[in-house]
Write a protein that holds these residues in place. Structure first.
Motif, mmCIF file in Angstrom:
data_model
loop_
_atom_site.group_PDB
_atom_site.id
_atom_site.type_symbol
_atom_site.label_atom_id
_atom_site.label_comp_id
_atom_site.label_asym_id
_atom_site.label_seq_id
_atom_site.Cartn_x
_atom_site.Cartn_y
_atom_site.Cartn_z
ATOM 1 N N UNK A 20 10.032 4.354 0.859
ATOM 2 C CA UNK A 20 9.785 4.489 -0.621
ATOM 3 C C UNK A 20 9.355 3.175 -1.154
ATOM 4 N N UNK A 21 8.639 3.299 -2.314
ATOM 5 C CA UNK A 21 8.166 2.367 -3.117
ATOM 6 C C UNK A 21 9.264 1.480 -3.568
ATOM 7 N N UNK A 22 10.358 1.954 -3.862
ATOM 8 C CA UNK A 22 11.659 1.124 -4.391
ATOM 9 C C UNK A 22 12.199 0.430 -3.336
ATOM 10 N N UNK A 23 11.883 0.651 -1.908
ATOM 11 C CA UNK A 23 12.437 -0.191 -0.920
ATOM 12 C C UNK A 23 11.612 -1.334 -0.911
ATOM 13 N N UNK A 24 10.198 -1.140 -1.134
ATOM 14 C CA UNK A 24 9.295 -2.370 -0.977
ATOM 15 C C UNK A 24 9.408 -3.208 -1.972
ATOM 16 N N UNK A 25 10.042 -2.832 -3.226
ATOM 17 C CA UNK A 25 9.961 -3.756 -4.208
ATOM 18 C C UNK A 25 11.438 -4.138 -4.659
ATOM 19 N N UNK B 62 0.837 -1.189 0.126
ATOM 20 C CA UNK B 62 -0.080 0.056 -0.006
ATOM 21 C C UNK B 62 0.790 1.276 -0.046
ATOM 22 N N UNK B 63 0.615 2.173 -0.843
ATOM 23 C CA UNK B 63 1.549 3.306 -1.042
ATOM 24 C C UNK B 63 0.831 4.611 -0.590
ATOM 25 N N UNK B 64 1.412 5.103 0.477
ATOM 26 C CA UNK B 64 1.137 6.378 1.233
ATOM 27 C C UNK B 64 -0.371 6.369 1.438
ATOM 28 N N UNK B 65 -0.712 5.496 2.276
ATOM 29 C CA UNK B 65 -2.188 5.306 2.728
ATOM 30 C C UNK B 65 -2.581 6.623 3.566
ATOM 31 N N UNK C 108 -0.912 -1.093 -4.622
ATOM 32 C CA UNK C 108 -1.888 -0.442 -4.693
ATOM 33 C C UNK C 108 -1.882 1.144 -4.149
ATOM 34 N N UNK C 109 -2.541 1.908 -5.011
ATOM 35 C CA UNK C 109 -1.908 3.267 -4.592
ATOM 36 C C UNK C 109 -2.800 4.005 -3.828
ATOM 37 N N UNK C 110 -2.607 5.373 -3.583
ATOM 38 C CA UNK C 110 -3.611 6.283 -2.662
ATOM 39 C C UNK C 110 -4.943 6.331 -2.767
ATOM 40 N N UNK C 111 -5.754 6.647 -1.967
ATOM 41 C CA UNK C 111 -6.968 6.550 -1.798
ATOM 42 C C UNK C 111 -7.763 7.546 -2.788
ATOM 43 N N UNK C 112 -7.223 8.765 -2.961
ATOM 44 C CA UNK C 112 -7.622 9.816 -3.999
ATOM 45 C C UNK C 112 -7.232 9.799 -5.306
ATOM 46 N N UNK C 113 -5.808 9.329 -5.646
ATOM 47 C CA UNK C 113 -5.468 9.476 -6.894
ATOM 48 C C UNK C 113 -4.650 8.308 -7.441
ATOM 49 N N UNK C 114 -4.652 7.109 -6.597
ATOM 50 C CA UNK C 114 -3.919 5.955 -7.087
ATOM 51 C C UNK C 114 -2.163 6.044 -7.043
ATOM 52 N N UNK C 115 -2.073 5.406 -8.142
ATOM 53 C CA UNK C 115 -0.444 5.213 -8.260
ATOM 54 C C UNK C 115 0.038 6.258 -9.338
ATOM 55 N N UNK D 64 1.845 -7.984 4.223
ATOM 56 C CA UNK D 64 1.607 -6.615 4.099
ATOM 57 C C UNK D 64 2.707 -5.534 4.424
ATOM 58 N N UNK D 65 2.822 -4.752 3.200
ATOM 59 C CA UNK D 65 4.077 -3.687 3.269
ATOM 60 C C UNK D 65 3.229 -2.487 3.292
ATOM 61 N N UNK D 66 3.797 -1.457 3.946
ATOM 62 C CA UNK D 66 3.206 -0.153 3.822
ATOM 63 C C UNK D 66 4.520 0.897 3.607
ATOM 64 N N UNK D 67 4.040 1.785 2.498
ATOM 65 C CA UNK D 67 5.078 2.649 2.010
ATOM 66 C C UNK D 67 4.599 4.078 2.545
ATOM 67 N N UNK D 68 5.466 4.576 3.559
ATOM 68 C CA UNK D 68 5.087 6.004 3.857
ATOM 69 C C UNK D 68 3.589 6.191 4.244
ATOM 70 N N UNK D 69 3.055 5.423 4.973
ATOM 71 C CA UNK D 69 1.565 5.734 5.492
ATOM 72 C C UNK D 69 1.536 6.803 6.253
#
Length: 287
Positions: free
Chosen positions: A78-83, A22-25, A126-133, A46-51
């Protein structure tokens, strides 16, 4: 902060090999809802990128019995770190980008994710709630996953999108149980005789006894005229045959017929009444 969670179900093949990222939830409650969706379907990584906020009470409250997923969640900046150690990355995306990217619907995405996970970690992003990835984040993905929602109302809650992908993975896992044989978890249970039904199917003789009892009762209460039967019994026979009755249902129906005869002040056919009493085990027809 939270109550203990029940354990995950056994050694599901995808628990740790497939990573939900999940990216910047923005809303921590969504993180808890995602954890619940994952555990429902047997996933746990589950991995969380900068929640925006995690951990907190809201995330654990929404997780219900899936707090263990949150306890072991990986939080990275960062997403790079998660991947960085993944071999395949799939990101959820809408169609219609200027440069077409390989796009998969959820079932096909689940198949590829499961296959690739045999060789190393696979990430579903999966991207942010308001505008995704963002475009840059989507460029990190080998595949884009498009969930074909109603075009007039295409916005999905974050946990809904995760649930769809986790469900597809779960179905794939169940179909692959028992060396490729049909999984008992997926077989329908629709009628007596199906695995799991609590009462055996009614025998032909018992069903015919019910039809005789039904006709007698309808005659007793002046609903059915034997001298002018028309198609009443044929239609009732078709109705009950379509229902695929089990033995207990026959017992209940014959008990009802006996009660109707008693309330109408008629003894009914002695054979049918005797048979009904033997089937139900009670003179008043209650079961």
């Amino acid at each position: 902060m939270h109550k203990p969670s029940p354990p995950l179900e056994g050694p599901d093949a995808f628990q740790d090999k497939i990573r939900i990222v999940l990216v910047e939830t923005s809303h921590s409650g969504n993180i808890g809802a995602v954890a619940r969706a994952m555990k429902n379907m047997g996933l746990a990584n589950l991995w969380l990128v900068n929640p925006n906020s995690f951990p907190d009470e809201a995330s654990y409250a929404r997780a219900a019995g899936a707090s263990d997923i949150l306890d072991r969640a990986q939080v990275v900046p960062t997403l790079d770190k998660a991947l960085e150690d993944c071999i395949v990355v799939m990101g959820t995306s809408a169609r219609g980008r200027k440069i077409p990217w390989p796009v998969l619907p959820p079932p096909e995405a689940a198949e590829i994710a499961a296959e690739k996970s045999l060789s190393g970690p696979v990430a579903l992003v999966f991207g942010r709630e308001n505008h995704g990835l963002s475009n840059d984040e989507l460029h990190l993905c080998h595949y884009h996953i498009h969930i074909p929602t109603n075009p007039d109302y295409s916005s999905l809650n974050l946990s809904m999108a995760v649930q769809i992908m986790c469900y597809e993975l779960r179905m794939l896992f169940l179909r692959n149980l028992e060396d490729g044989k049909d999984s008992p978890y997926l077989k329908p249970m629709l009628a007596p005789g199906d695995a799991g039904w609590d009462v055996p199917p009614a025998k032909v003789g018992d069903v015919e006894g019910f039809f005789g009892h039904l006709e007698q009762t309808l005659h007793d209460v002046d609903f059915h005229r034997r001298d002018n039967p028309r198609q009443l019994m044929s239609r009732l026979r078709r109705l009950f045959q379509r229902a695929k009755l089990d033995q207990m249902e026959i017992n209940i129906l014959r008990g009802i017929l006996s009660a109707v005869q008693k309330a109408a002040g008629v003894s009914g056919n002695s054979n049918s009444t005797k048979a009904s009493t033997e089937l139900t085990g009670q003179d008043n027809g209650h079961v």
